[in-house]
Design a protein around this motif. Structure first.
Motif, PDB file in Angstrom:
ATOM      1  N   ARG A 259      12.963  -4.098  36.357  1.00  0.00           N
ATOM      2  CA  ARG A 259      14.065  -4.957  36.805  1.00  0.00           C
ATOM      3  C   ARG A 259      14.222  -6.185  35.915  1.00  0.00           C
ATOM      4  O   ARG A 259      14.358  -7.302  36.378  1.00  0.00           O
ATOM      5  CB  ARG A 259      13.868  -5.364  38.268  1.00  0.00           C
ATOM      6  N   LEU A 260      14.191  -5.932  34.601  1.00  0.00           N
ATOM      7  CA  LEU A 260      14.300  -7.011  33.618  1.00  0.00           C
ATOM      8  C   LEU A 260      15.589  -6.859  32.829  1.00  0.00           C
ATOM      9  O   LEU A 260      16.032  -5.741  32.553  1.00  0.00           O
ATOM     10  CB  LEU A 260      13.105  -7.004  32.659  1.00  0.00           C
ATOM     11  N   ILE A 261      16.175  -7.982  32.477  1.00  0.00           N
ATOM     12  CA  ILE A 261      17.357  -8.008  31.629  1.00  0.00           C
ATOM     13  C   ILE A 261      17.082  -8.980  30.484  1.00  0.00           C
ATOM     14  O   ILE A 261      16.584 -10.086  30.697  1.00  0.00           O
ATOM     15  CB  ILE A 261      18.613  -8.403  32.433  1.00  0.00           C
ATOM     16  N   TYR A 262      17.374  -8.544  29.256  1.00  0.00           N
ATOM     17  CA  TYR A 262      17.082  -9.320  28.059  1.00  0.00           C
ATOM     18  C   TYR A 262      18.391  -9.875  27.507  1.00  0.00           C
ATOM     19  O   TYR A 262      19.303  -9.113  27.186  1.00  0.00           O
ATOM     20  CB  TYR A 262      16.391  -8.455  27.008  1.00  0.00           C
ATOM     21  N   LEU A 263      18.471 -11.204  27.384  1.00  0.00           N
ATOM     22  CA  LEU A 263      19.646 -11.882  26.860  1.00  0.00           C
ATOM     23  C   LEU A 263      19.348 -12.440  25.482  1.00  0.00           C
ATOM     24  O   LEU A 263      18.268 -12.986  25.237  1.00  0.00           O
ATOM     25  CB  LEU A 263      20.076 -13.017  27.792  1.00  0.00           C
ATOM     26  N   VAL A 264      20.313 -12.319  24.577  1.00  0.00           N
ATOM     27  CA  VAL A 264      20.136 -12.793  23.212  1.00  0.00           C
ATOM     28  C   VAL A 264      20.184 -14.320  23.202  1.00  0.00           C
ATOM     29  O   VAL A 264      21.110 -14.936  23.727  1.00  0.00           O
ATOM     30  CB  VAL A 264      21.225 -12.218  22.297  1.00  0.00           C
ATOM     31  N   GLY A 265      19.149 -14.931  22.598  1.00  0.00           N
ATOM     32  CA  GLY A 265      19.120 -16.375  22.454  1.00  0.00           C
ATOM     33  C   GLY A 265      18.474 -17.078  23.630  1.00  0.00           C
ATOM     34  O   GLY A 265      17.957 -16.452  24.559  1.00  0.00           O
ATOM     35  N   PRO A 266      18.494 -18.411  23.605  1.00  0.00           N
ATOM     36  CA  PRO A 266      17.849 -19.195  24.662  1.00  0.00           C
ATOM     37  C   PRO A 266      18.725 -19.285  25.911  1.00  0.00           C
ATOM     38  O   PRO A 266      19.945 -19.120  25.856  1.00  0.00           O
ATOM     39  CB  PRO A 266      17.672 -20.573  24.011  1.00  0.00           C
ATOM     40  N   VAL A 267      18.068 -19.606  27.022  1.00  0.00           N
ATOM     41  CA  VAL A 267      18.724 -19.802  28.311  1.00  0.00           C
ATOM     42  C   VAL A 267      18.245 -21.134  28.866  1.00  0.00           C
ATOM     43  O   VAL A 267      17.051 -21.438  28.815  1.00  0.00           O
ATOM     44  CB  VAL A 267      18.405 -18.649  29.280  1.00  0.00           C
ATOM     45  N   PRO A 268      19.138 -21.968  29.393  1.00  0.00           N
ATOM     46  CA  PRO A 268      18.711 -23.276  29.915  1.00  0.00           C
ATOM     47  C   PRO A 268      17.715 -23.136  31.061  1.00  0.00           C
ATOM     48  O   PRO A 268      17.714 -22.154  31.798  1.00  0.00           O
ATOM     49  CB  PRO A 268      20.020 -23.918  30.400  1.00  0.00           C
ATOM     50  N   GLY A 269      16.875 -24.155  31.199  1.00  0.00           N
ATOM     51  CA  GLY A 269      15.964 -24.206  32.329  1.00  0.00           C
ATOM     52  C   GLY A 269      14.539 -23.818  31.986  1.00  0.00           C
ATOM     53  O   GLY A 269      14.271 -23.204  30.944  1.00  0.00           O
ATOM     54  N   PRO A 270      13.601 -24.155  32.867  1.00  0.00           N
ATOM     55  CA  PRO A 270      12.190 -23.825  32.643  1.00  0.00           C
ATOM     56  C   PRO A 270      11.882 -22.395  33.078  1.00  0.00           C
ATOM     57  O   PRO A 270      12.729 -21.704  33.668  1.00  0.00           O
ATOM     58  CB  PRO A 270      11.463 -24.832  33.538  1.00  0.00           C
ATOM     59  N   VAL A 271      10.675 -21.954  32.801  1.00  0.00           N
ATOM     60  CA  VAL A 271      10.225 -20.650  33.274  1.00  0.00           C
ATOM     61  C   VAL A 271      10.119 -20.694  34.801  1.00  0.00           C
ATOM     62  O   VAL A 271       9.553 -21.612  35.377  1.00  0.00           O
ATOM     63  CB  VAL A 271       8.864 -20.286  32.655  1.00  0.00           C
ATOM     64  N   GLY A 272      10.691 -19.696  35.450  1.00  0.00           N
ATOM     65  CA  GLY A 272      10.760 -19.689  36.903  1.00  0.00           C
ATOM     66  C   GLY A 272      12.044 -20.276  37.450  1.00  0.00           C
ATOM     67  O   GLY A 272      12.242 -20.286  38.667  1.00  0.00           O
ATOM     68  N   GLY A 273      12.920 -20.768  36.572  1.00  0.00           N
ATOM     69  CA  GLY A 273      14.191 -21.330  37.007  1.00  0.00           C
ATOM     70  C   GLY A 273      15.189 -20.245  37.369  1.00  0.00           C
ATOM     71  O   GLY A 273      15.089 -19.097  36.945  1.00  0.00           O
ATOM     72  N   VAL A 274      16.181 -20.631  38.150  1.00  0.00           N
ATOM     73  CA  VAL A 274      17.215 -19.709  38.615  1.00  0.00           C
ATOM     74  C   VAL A 274      18.369 -19.705  37.625  1.00  0.00           C
ATOM     75  O   VAL A 274      18.857 -20.769  37.219  1.00  0.00           O
ATOM     76  CB  VAL A 274      17.711 -20.102  40.019  1.00  0.00           C
ATOM     77  N   VAL A 275      18.808 -18.499  37.239  1.00  0.00           N
ATOM     78  CA  VAL A 275      19.911 -18.329  36.304  1.00  0.00           C
ATOM     79  C   VAL A 275      20.952 -17.434  36.958  1.00  0.00           C
ATOM     80  O   VAL A 275      20.620 -16.356  37.477  1.00  0.00           O
ATOM     81  CB  VAL A 275      19.441 -17.710  34.970  1.00  0.00           C
ATOM     82  N   LEU A 276      22.207 -17.860  36.955  1.00  0.00           N
ATOM     83  CA  LEU A 276      23.309 -17.071  37.511  1.00  0.00           C
ATOM     84  C   LEU A 276      23.998 -16.315  36.387  1.00  0.00           C
ATOM     85  O   LEU A 276      24.351 -16.901  35.356  1.00  0.00           O
ATOM     86  CB  LEU A 276      24.309 -17.982  38.228  1.00  0.00           C
ATOM     87  N   LEU A 277      24.187 -15.016  36.590  1.00  0.00           N
ATOM     88  CA  LEU A 277      24.844 -14.164  35.601  1.00  0.00           C
ATOM     89  C   LEU A 277      26.103 -13.576  36.210  1.00  0.00           C
ATOM     90  O   LEU A 277      26.105 -13.126  37.354  1.00  0.00           O
ATOM     91  CB  LEU A 277      23.927 -13.022  35.147  1.00  0.00           C
TER      92      LEU A 277
END
Length: 287
Positions: A259-277
């Protein structure tokens, strides 16, 4: 994997929730994953795989009419948890840094319509929330649809032709490799910072009469006229911990098993942060 039973705790749970149905749901239908990065992470038993949806049954019970999406349709998004960064080499010998997100039991928890709620949107939940941390309004919200408690709840605007029934599970196959998505997350908080770090100002001369003002801001305005500092002046203050949106992030690959998705480049926020896609609305940059 060990079954997440609640031996010796059924009595307190019944008195806590005033409902045996919710307790039976939590003790029967879920099992605990000891290898999960989250302590209270739950997933379904092997007999009922979590990644599969019985779409026909959910749609029939919800009364949602099936329709074909168009180019102007806006689908529901997903909630991802940032796991860190890594990279891989492609077949042409180019290295691609990617950010890894995990879709942890992402599920539709509420359907909002324009006639009833004033907006066409879907409420989505992700990650398990400990039972003892649930408030009474949250208990009723999840018990209404026999859903497991969710730690994060977010709302996504959708078009009427992209409604999903309550209980629908959104997996990594919701997105395809090469697709352009829009991400939204809170950046890392840096605390109170000066103008050099916050606004990339230059430092003052290091010698020749400079008296302990090497990293000072300097002049902030004029004298008697206007006699004040204009609003919006770049000055020291709190840096980071702000909502950041990027509309041009590409999906490198997906891993349905983990259940992993790989995005090219950096993503804002720390490890464990919530990201909306969600699918980007800029059609000129879609593939």
């Amino acid at each position: 994997m060990i079954v997440g039973s609640f031996k010796g705790k059924i009595g307190p749970l019944r008195s806590m929730f005033k409902c045996n149905q919710f307790v039976a749901l939590m003790t029967k239908n879920f099992a605990m994953d000891v290898n999960s990065p989250y302590r209270y992470h739950l997933k379904a038993k092997e007999s009922t795989p979590w990644v599969e949806n019985n779409t026909d049954v959910l749609v029939r019970k919800s009364g949602i009419k099936k329709s074909e999406p168009t180019r102007d349709s806006l689908r529901c998004g997903a909630i991802g948890v940032k796991q860190g960064m890594t990279g891989f080499w492609d077949e042409w010998g180019k290295y691609h840094p990617v950010t890894v997100l995990q879709l942890d039991n992402v599920q539709v928890t509420q359907v909002k319509t324009l006639e009833k709620d004033g907006v066409n949107a879907l409420q989505v939940g992700a990650c398990f929330k400990p039972l003892k941390k649930l408030k009474k309004p949250e208990q009723g919200h999840f018990m209404k649809n026999n859903l497991a408690p969710k730690r994060y709840l977010r709302q996504f605007d959708v078009t009427p032709d992209c409604f999903l029934p309550v209980g629908y599970i959104i997996g990594v196959r919701h997105f395809t490799p090469g697709q352009t998505v829009r991400i939204k997350a809170n950046s890392k908080g840096k605390g109170f910072c000066g103008t050099i770090k916050r606004w990339n100002f230059s430092a003052q001369p290091a010698s020749h009469g400079n008296s302990k003002a090497h990293r000072k801001l300097g002049s902030t305005g004029q004298c008697q006229f206007p006699g004040r500092v204009f609003p919006g002046k770049k000055m020291p203050g709190r840096m980071g911990n702000q909502s950041v949106t990027n509309h041009t992030v590409k999906v490198a690959k997906i891993d349905a098993k983990k259940r992993l998705i790989y995005l090219v480049g950096p993503v804002p926020g720390p490890v464990g942060g919530v990201v909306l896609l969600q699918d980007t609305q800029n059609h000129g940059r879609q593939n």
